[in-house]
Design an enzyme around this catalytic site. Structure first.
Site, PDB file in Angstrom:
ATOM      1  N   ASP A  13       0.805  -1.220   0.000  1.00 30.18           N
ATOM      2  CA  ASP A  13       0.000   0.000   0.000  1.00 30.18           C
ATOM      3  C   ASP A  13       0.840   1.273   0.000  1.00 30.18           C
ATOM      4  OD1 ASP A  13      -2.225  -1.667   0.108  1.00 30.18           O
ATOM      5  OD2 ASP A  13      -2.203  -1.699   2.291  1.00 30.18           O
ATOM      6  N   LYS A  16       1.792   2.099  -5.135  1.00 26.06           N
ATOM      7  CA  LYS A  16       2.362   1.546  -6.378  1.00 26.06           C
ATOM      8  C   LYS A  16       1.441   1.786  -7.569  1.00 26.06           C
ATOM      9  CE  LYS A  16       2.435  -2.473  -4.342  1.00 26.06           C
ATOM     10  NZ  LYS A  16       2.103  -2.096  -2.970  1.00 26.06           N
ATOM     11  N   GLY A  40      -4.534  -4.350  -3.720  1.00 23.61           N
ATOM     12  CA  GLY A  40      -5.534  -3.323  -4.025  1.00 23.61           C
ATOM     13  C   GLY A  40      -4.763  -2.095  -4.446  1.00 23.61           C
ATOM     14  N   HIS A  41      -4.786  -1.786  -5.728  1.00 22.43           N
ATOM     15  CA  HIS A  41      -4.010  -0.658  -6.257  1.00 22.43           C
ATOM     16  C   HIS A  41      -4.977   0.436  -6.707  1.00 22.43           C
ATOM     17  CE1 HIS A  41      -0.556  -3.688  -7.236  1.00 22.43           C
ATOM     18  NE2 HIS A  41      -0.796  -3.573  -5.947  1.00 22.43           N
ATOM     19  N   GLN A 226       2.123  -5.976  -3.234  1.00 20.99           N
ATOM     20  CA  GLN A 226       2.609  -6.070  -1.844  1.00 20.99           C
ATOM     21  C   GLN A 226       3.916  -5.278  -1.658  1.00 20.99           C
ATOM     22  OE1 GLN A 226       1.574  -9.485  -3.307  1.00 20.99           O
ATOM     23  NE2 GLN A 226      -0.405  -8.679  -2.739  1.00 20.99           N
TER      24      GLN A 226
HETATM   25  P1  GDP Z   1      -0.756   0.247  -3.567  1.00 26.69           P
HETATM   26  O1  GDP Z   1      -1.336  -1.015  -3.072  1.00 26.69           O
HETATM   27  O2  GDP Z   1       0.711   0.351  -3.311  1.00 26.69           O
HETATM   28  O3  GDP Z   1      -1.110   0.556  -4.999  1.00 26.69           O
HETATM   29  O4  GDP Z   1      -1.427   1.413  -2.684  1.00 26.69           O
HETATM   30  P2  GDP Z   1      -2.989   1.553  -2.324  1.00 26.69           P
HETATM   31  O5  GDP Z   1      -3.705   2.058  -3.509  1.00 26.69           O
HETATM   32  O6  GDP Z   1      -3.502   0.324  -1.678  1.00 26.69           O
HETATM   33  O7  GDP Z   1      -2.914   2.624  -1.161  1.00 26.69           O
HETATM   34  C1  GDP Z   1      -2.432   3.904  -1.378  1.00 26.69           C
HETATM   35  C2  GDP Z   1      -3.556   4.904  -1.044  1.00 26.69           C
HETATM   36  O8  GDP Z   1      -3.020   6.209  -0.953  1.00 26.69           O
HETATM   37  C3  GDP Z   1      -4.626   4.974  -2.125  1.00 26.69           C
HETATM   38  O9  GDP Z   1      -5.844   5.318  -1.521  1.00 26.69           O
HETATM   39  C4  GDP Z   1      -4.138   6.116  -3.009  1.00 26.69           C
HETATM   40  O10 GDP Z   1      -5.185   6.766  -3.723  1.00 26.69           O
HETATM   41  C5  GDP Z   1      -3.538   7.035  -1.988  1.00 26.69           C
HETATM   42  N1  GDP Z   1      -2.388   7.835  -2.434  1.00 26.69           N
HETATM   43  C6  GDP Z   1      -1.412   7.512  -3.327  1.00 26.69           C
HETATM   44  N2  GDP Z   1      -0.464   8.460  -3.359  1.00 26.69           N
HETATM   45  C7  GDP Z   1      -0.865   9.416  -2.472  1.00 26.69           C
HETATM   46  C8  GDP Z   1      -0.276  10.642  -2.023  1.00 26.69           C
HETATM   47  O11 GDP Z   1       0.790  11.048  -2.444  1.00 26.69           O
HETATM   48  N3  GDP Z   1      -0.966  11.346  -1.069  1.00 26.69           N
HETATM   49  C9  GDP Z   1      -2.156  10.912  -0.556  1.00 26.69           C
HETATM   50  N4  GDP Z   1      -2.758  11.671   0.362  1.00 26.69           N
HETATM   51  N5  GDP Z   1      -2.730   9.774  -0.954  1.00 26.69           N
HETATM   52  C10 GDP Z   1      -2.075   9.015  -1.891  1.00 26.69           C
HETATM   53  P1  IMO Z   2      -0.866  -4.235  -2.209  1.00 25.98           P
HETATM   54  O1  IMO Z   2      -0.415  -4.777  -3.545  1.00 25.98           O
HETATM   55  C1  IMO Z   2      -1.011  -4.656   2.129  1.00 25.98           C
HETATM   56  C2  IMO Z   2      -1.053  -8.756   3.736  1.00 25.98           C
HETATM   57  C3  IMO Z   2      -2.330  -9.193   4.449  1.00 25.98           C
HETATM   58  C4  IMO Z   2      -1.737 -10.145   5.477  1.00 25.98           C
HETATM   59  C5  IMO Z   2      -0.602 -10.825   4.700  1.00 25.98           C
HETATM   60  C6  IMO Z   2      -0.978 -12.183   4.132  1.00 25.98           C
HETATM   61  O2  IMO Z   2      -2.156  -3.521  -2.257  1.00 25.98           O
HETATM   62  O3  IMO Z   2       0.243  -3.467  -1.574  1.00 25.98           O
HETATM   63  P2  IMO Z   2      -2.495 -12.924   2.080  1.00 25.98           P
HETATM   64  O4  IMO Z   2      -3.958 -12.736   1.821  1.00 25.98           O
HETATM   65  O5  IMO Z   2      -1.603 -12.353   1.035  1.00 25.98           O
HETATM   66  O6  IMO Z   2      -2.151 -14.362   2.387  1.00 25.98           O
HETATM   67  O7  IMO Z   2      -2.212 -12.115   3.448  1.00 25.98           O
HETATM   68  O8  IMO Z   2      -0.278  -9.938   3.652  1.00 25.98           O
HETATM   69  N1  IMO Z   2      -1.251  -8.247   2.351  1.00 25.98           N
HETATM   70  C7  IMO Z   2      -1.195  -6.936   2.025  1.00 25.98           C
HETATM   71  N2  IMO Z   2      -1.044  -5.836   2.796  1.00 25.98           N
HETATM   72  N3  IMO Z   2      -1.093  -4.535   0.794  1.00 25.98           N
HETATM   73  C8  IMO Z   2      -1.213  -5.628   0.002  1.00 25.98           C
HETATM   74  O9  IMO Z   2      -1.169  -5.567  -1.337  1.00 25.98           O
HETATM   75  C9  IMO Z   2      -1.310  -6.904   0.617  1.00 25.98           C
HETATM   76  N4  IMO Z   2      -1.461  -8.160   0.151  1.00 25.98           N
HETATM   77  C10 IMO Z   2      -1.408  -8.967   1.231  1.00 25.98           C
HETATM   78  O10 IMO Z   2      -2.969  -8.101   5.052  1.00 25.98           O
HETATM   79  O11 IMO Z   2      -1.142  -9.419   6.521  1.00 25.98           O
HETATM   80 MG    MG Z   3      -2.857  -1.683  -1.825  1.00 27.84          MG
END
Ligand code: GDP
Ligand code: IMO
Ligand code: MG
Length: 428
Positions: A13, A16, A40-41, A226
């Protein structure tokens, strides 16, 4: 050809999805190579928000090819739901631009049941807090050589045979160990059949497609899911996911030799973690709440509240060592605005000594004590700035400190979720 890879450096998270979406402009093809819909991207463009779990984050750019590699585990139902939703939002989804490797393993309903039954059966401290999406059990079947692969969907007799074989063991576990009802193979087969019809047109030899792109001088962008601390080998085992998240796996997970010109490490300006497991710089106070609220830190897959804490340069240094980044994309810097003091973890105290690398013994990360340096924060809202020059001095110092400590140039600074809230810094 100048291939790129984007990877997460912390516990996922990091942002990416947003970075891949931006860099897609410079690529022809985008490839997911590991993980599944545990990811979840999030992509935000104007007033539209997309959360992608399986489909590569390049999909919003209609002229780019998106590939799902053999290293991914794919839930057919999730794939179909995701393409339907994207289609409804006007995104062009067709087998001309979205392809699944025939070698990609499929997440079946019994993988999800087993994942959830196992988590339920574990006592408090042993729970991993998985996403419950069947990721671990699907990778287990792959390694046990009893998995069902996307290419098998072309031969339903084979799928039927494999389901029956897999269920011998699964049902024994579900019934005898976890007190659950056995899974009926007919039900599993009936459930998968309609998806087989929908998935088959998307099947391809992904490895060969990447090779062809390479031969034609095109740029391929590999999208990690991840983060390094969730890597099955190099993360905080056993509180990890079931795939290798380090950059090296892009090669095995896509069927292409490792050939990256740009290796982009996505670093969140602080740290978050969803699920169980050690987190040395975790904050259970108002500063953690600040990050949680200002950063809207709720999991994009499960909606769980993300744990928050200070940036941890020890794990970042490890991510650099393991993944060889050429540059850093620093995200969510805007979230730190308003904190009077910002702490930076530069080392750990472990067994009476100061260490610079994460100790390797199981769960040793739960026993380390972070060593901090303190820096003055800034109060200005930076979410609307568009250049380095507009950055408050203390924010600049923070960025420079990370660069200096990790000895890697920061080339992108993200100051908000939207595509436009991005500052590109050209290399000297
Ligand atoms: P990923 O799994 O690495 O793609 O990240 P996620 O999408 O799960 O989580 C990142 C969260 O932060 C999402 O809700 C994005 O919309 C948000 N986000 C990304 N870059 C920024 C930033 O620079 N500032 C803020 N406030 N939110 C951001
Ligand atoms: P992105 O790509 C954050 C965490 C789960 C749990 C552990 C194992 O959005 O960064 P699993 O279901 O993979 O066997 O769970 O890994 N986990 C993540 N945490 N971002 C993710 O993906 C994750 N994918 C798995 O919360 O702790
Ligand atoms: Mg994510």
């Amino acid at each position: 050809m100048s291939n790129m890879i984007v990877f997460g450096t912390q516990w996922g998270d990091e942002g990416k999805g947003k970075i891949v979406d931006i860099l897609t402009e410079e690529a022809d093809m985008i490839v997911r190579f590991q993980g599944g819909n545990n990811a979840g991207h999030t992509l935000v463009t104007g007033n539209k928000k997309f959360i992608l779990h399986l489909i590569p984050s390049g999909i919003l750019h209609s002229n780019k090819i998106c590939l799902i590699g053999n290293g991914v585990v794919l839930d057919p139902e999730v794939f179909c739901t995701e393409i339907d939703k994207l289609g409804e939002s006007g995104v062009n989804i067709s087998p001309e631009r979205l392809l699944i490797s025939k070698k990609t393993h499929l997440i079946m309903s019994y993988h999800k049941e087993l994942d959830q039954a196992r988590e339920m059966a574990k006592s408090g401290k042993d729970k991993i807090g998985t996403t419950g999406r069947g990721i671990g059990p699907c990778y287990e079947d792959k390694m046990a050589r009893i998995g069902i692969r996307a290419g098998d969907l072309q031969n339903l007799d084979l799928v039927w045979e494999k389901i029956n074989k897999a269920l011998v063991e699964k049902n024994s576990l579900l019934e005898k160990l976890y007190n659950q009802s056995p899974v009926d193979p007919v039900k599993v087969f009936d459930q998968i059949k309609p998806y087989a019809k929908r998935l088959v047109p998307f099947l391809a030899d992904v490895s060969q497609k990447i090779q062809e792109a390479g031969n034609n001088g095109q740029t391929v962008l590999f999208e990690g899911a991840q983060g390094v601390q969730l890597d099955i080998d190099h993360g905080t085992y056993p509180f990890v996911t079931s795939s290798n998240t380090v950059t090296g796996n892009a090669s095995a997970g896509s069927g292409y030799f490792y050939d990256m010109k740009k290796v982009i490490a996505v670093v969140k300006a602080y740290t978050t973690r969803v699920g169980q497991g050690p987190f040395p710089t975790e904050l259970n106070n108002e500063q953690g709440e600040h990050m949680q609220n200002m950063g809207a830190e709720f999991g994009s897959t499960t909606g769980r509240r993300r744990r928050c804490g200070w940036i941890d340069l020890v794990i970042l240094r490890e991510a650099v060592r393991l993944c060889g980044p050429t540059e850093i994309a620093l995200t969510k810097l805007d979230v730190l605005s308003g904190l009077e003091t910002i702490r930076v973890c530069t080392g750990y105290e472990y067994k009476g000594k100061i260490v610079q690398h994460p100790p390797q013994e199981e769960n040793a990360m739960a026993a380390v004590k972070p060593v901090y340096e303190d820096f003055p924060g800034w109060t200005e809202d930076i979410s609307k700035i568009s250049s380095w020059d507009e950055m408050p001095e203390n924010a600049r110092k923070y960025v420079q400190l990370i660069e200096k400590y990790l000895n890697i140039k920061i080339s992108i600074i993200s100051v908000g979720p939207d595509r436009n809230q991005t500052i590109r810094i050209m290399k000297n």
